[in-house]
Design a protein around this motif. Structure first.
Motif, short mmCIF file in Angstrom:
data_model
loop_
_atom_site.label_atom_id
_atom_site.label_comp_id
_atom_site.label_asym_id
_atom_site.label_seq_id
_atom_site.Cartn_x
_atom_site.Cartn_y
_atom_site.Cartn_z
N CYS A 17 0.86 -1.18 0.00
CA CYS A 17 0.00 0.00 0.00
C CYS A 17 0.90 1.24 0.00
O CYS A 17 1.82 1.33 0.82
CB CYS A 17 -0.91 0.00 1.23
N VAL A 18 0.63 2.17 -0.92
CA VAL A 18 1.38 3.42 -1.00
C VAL A 18 0.38 4.56 -1.11
O VAL A 18 -0.48 4.56 -2.00
CB VAL A 18 2.33 3.44 -2.21
N HIS A 19 0.49 5.53 -0.22
CA HIS A 19 -0.46 6.64 -0.20
C HIS A 19 -0.13 7.68 -1.26
O HIS A 19 1.03 7.84 -1.67
CB HIS A 19 -0.49 7.29 1.19
N LEU A 20 -1.16 8.40 -1.67
CA LEU A 20 -1.02 9.43 -2.70
C LEU A 20 -0.01 10.49 -2.28
O LEU A 20 0.82 10.93 -3.10
CB LEU A 20 -2.40 10.07 -2.96
N HIS A 21 -0.03 10.88 -1.01
CA HIS A 21 0.90 11.93 -0.57
C HIS A 21 2.35 11.45 -0.63
O HIS A 21 3.28 12.24 -0.86
CB HIS A 21 0.56 12.45 0.83
N THR A 22 2.57 10.14 -0.46
CA THR A 22 3.93 9.58 -0.58
C THR A 22 4.39 9.63 -2.04
O THR A 22 5.54 9.95 -2.33
CB THR A 22 3.96 8.14 -0.05
N ASN A 66 -9.52 8.11 -10.23
CA ASN A 66 -10.41 7.14 -9.59
C ASN A 66 -10.77 7.51 -8.16
O ASN A 66 -11.34 6.70 -7.42
CB ASN A 66 -9.77 5.75 -9.63
N ASN A 67 -10.43 8.75 -7.77
CA ASN A 67 -10.74 9.26 -6.42
C ASN A 67 -10.23 8.33 -5.32
O ASN A 67 -10.93 8.02 -4.36
CB ASN A 67 -12.26 9.46 -6.26
N LEU A 68 -8.98 7.87 -5.51
CA LEU A 68 -8.35 6.99 -4.53
C LEU A 68 -7.25 7.75 -3.78
O LEU A 68 -6.51 8.53 -4.38
CB LEU A 68 -7.73 5.77 -5.23
N LEU A 69 -7.14 7.51 -2.48
CA LEU A 69 -6.11 8.17 -1.68
C LEU A 69 -4.86 7.32 -1.54
O LEU A 69 -3.83 7.78 -1.05
CB LEU A 69 -6.66 8.51 -0.29
N SER A 70 -4.95 6.04 -1.96
CA SER A 70 -3.78 5.17 -1.86
C SER A 70 -3.86 4.07 -2.90
O SER A 70 -4.95 3.72 -3.37
CB SER A 70 -3.65 4.58 -0.45
N LEU A 71 -2.71 3.54 -3.24
CA LEU A 71 -2.59 2.44 -4.18
C LEU A 71 -2.49 1.14 -3.38
O LEU A 71 -1.64 1.00 -2.49
CB LEU A 71 -1.32 2.63 -5.02
N HIS A 72 -3.35 0.19 -3.71
CA HIS A 72 -3.31 -1.13 -3.06
C HIS A 72 -3.04 -2.17 -4.14
O HIS A 72 -3.83 -2.32 -5.07
CB HIS A 72 -4.64 -1.44 -2.37
N SER A 73 -1.94 -2.87 -4.01
CA SER A 73 -1.62 -3.88 -5.01
C SER A 73 -0.70 -4.93 -4.39
O SER A 73 -0.66 -5.07 -3.16
CB SER A 73 -0.98 -3.23 -6.24
N SER A 74 0.04 -5.64 -5.22
CA SER A 74 0.94 -6.68 -4.71
C SER A 74 2.13 -6.82 -5.65
O SER A 74 2.09 -6.38 -6.80
CB SER A 74 0.21 -8.02 -4.59
#
Length: 405
Positions: free
Chosen positions: A253-258, A332-340
């Motif tokens: 998980c990586v946040h948009l602000h990061t 996509n109005n997402l505050l963080s990226l969730h992946s693997s």
């Protein structure tokens, strides 16, 4: 260089058991620090690491928290069965699974499995002053991991509270000892907060609040990523060539602000630990996928093991890759990226984002040693020979290094 045909035997070195740190130092930041800069090596103490980091740079570390993932059941016959939680199955989201009440499912490894042919396991314990019974039932044994359904008879108790009361912290197997109460503190970083790992991101164990204050005082920006470390981090490479080794998949998980902080620093970062490296370098390939398909589903951003070694690698810059992810999240109005990611970093890999690496000393013939070798352009032996010759302590509770290629 054909990375797939690297012989793991070339990444061996003698590691006597007495050089493996069985316990940490009493003060985390008093550990020894090896500083490698373009082939030159010097020695210091970790509390001085900020002296070697550039002002106005970006430091990124993994904020994952180790869970008490080992559960010990006893059958009516007396046989002990150990259930080792690895990743959530239902709900599949880490945050949600810890908040569940009454039931949840996990993919697990099971110790003494041959003694558990059928039936339900149960144990009774005290949680928040109330007696509860936790049951475990095998659901699916079709893969290497076994799905186990857990249930308990109290709707006011969460699964997180159960683990905190009856789970055991899974310290690394090479410590050859049982976990102790002190490990609950010492085997967590001071900034750990997102539950999900079954092994600590150990490069971060040396940081103290005092060291972090010095980081801030030098105007070094701190950002966090989350990569939940799986048991696969200890999986030995058993194949002669690394092509035969299956890398484990880990959730990130990586946040948009990061991501925006990364862009402000020209997509360059100082990584604390190999888990931060795997996360940051995976971002480049995720950005490339978004560039090719702006409407890609988030779960399709997964980075496969050999993706970085394609005959037709991506051509975008690291800054462009980060910009692609930022644009994707904002659309996509997402505050963080969730992946693997399943990325394997080995000699032949060209680093995209990580410019400095803080890391411990890793096991012989491990994928982590391959990652280090790729970072220092093959010069890993001089680093490890120095560490062996100068009484450095090795592995999870051992000493640290700062690598500047």
């Amino acid at each position: 260089m054909n990375t797939k045909h690297i012989k793991i035997s070339e990444y061996n070195y003698p590691l006597p058991d007495e050089r493996i740190a069985k316990f940490p130092l009493q003060q985390r930041d008093k550990s020894k620090l090896l500083v490698y800069r373009q082939g030159n090596i010097q020695e210091d103490v970790f509390e001085n690491i900020v002296d070697y980091l550039p002002a106005d740079s970006l430091l990124i570390y993994n904020n994952t928290k180790v869970i008490q993932a080992r559960l010990h059941f006893r059958k009516t016959t007396g046989s002990q069965i150990e259930v080792f939680l690895l990743e959530p199955a239902l709900p599949a989201d880490y945050e949600q699974v810890f908040q569940t009440t009454e039931s949840c499912s996990w993919y697990c490894m099971v110790g003494n499995l041959k003694k558990w042919k059928s039936g339900t396991l149960s144990l009774t314990c005290q949680v928040k002053g109330e007696e509860i019974t936790l049951t475990a039932e095998k659901n699916d044994e079709s893969s290497k991991l076994i799905r186990i359904d857990f249930s308990w008879n109290n709707p006011h108790i969460s699964f997180a509270e159960i683990l905190e009361n009856i789970g055991e912290l899974p310290i690394p197997p090479y410590l050859n000892r049982n976990s102790e109460e002190s490990d609950k503190v010492t085997y967590q970083t001071v900034y750990s907060k997102i539950k999900g790992s079954v092994a600590a991101p150990t490069a971060g164990l040396h940081f103290t609040d005092d060291v972090l204050q010095r980081v801030d005082a030098k105007n070094i920006q701190r950002e966090e990523v989350t990569l939940h470390v799986g048991a696969g981090t200890f999986k030995p490479v058993k194949s002669e060539e690394i092509e035969g080794h299956d890398m484990h998949t880990e959730y990130i998980c990586v946040h948009l602000h990061t991501l925006k902080a990364l862009l402000q620093h020209n997509a360059q970062a100082i990584a604390v630990g190999t888990t931060s490296v795997r996360t940051l370098e995976s971002l480049y390939f995720m950005g490339a996928k978004i560039q090719q398909n702006p409407n890609i589903e988030e779960n399709q951003l997964h980075v496969n093991q050999w993706e970085p070694y394609s005959d037709t690698p991506p051509t975008l810059t690291p800054q462009e890759a980060i910009q692609q992810i930022i644009g994707y999240l904002e659309r996509n109005n997402l505050l963080s990226l969730h992946s693997s990611t399943q990325i394997i970093i080995a000699p032949g890999y060209q680093y995209k984002i990580v410019k400095m690496l803080i890391t411990n000393f890793h096991q012989p013939q491990s994928t982590l040693l391959l990652l280090v070798s790729a970072f220092v352009k093959g010069d890993w032996k001089s680093i490890y020979n120095y560490a062996l010759d100068h009484e450095f302590r090795f592995l999870s509770y051992g000493d640290s290094s700062l690598l500047i290629p």
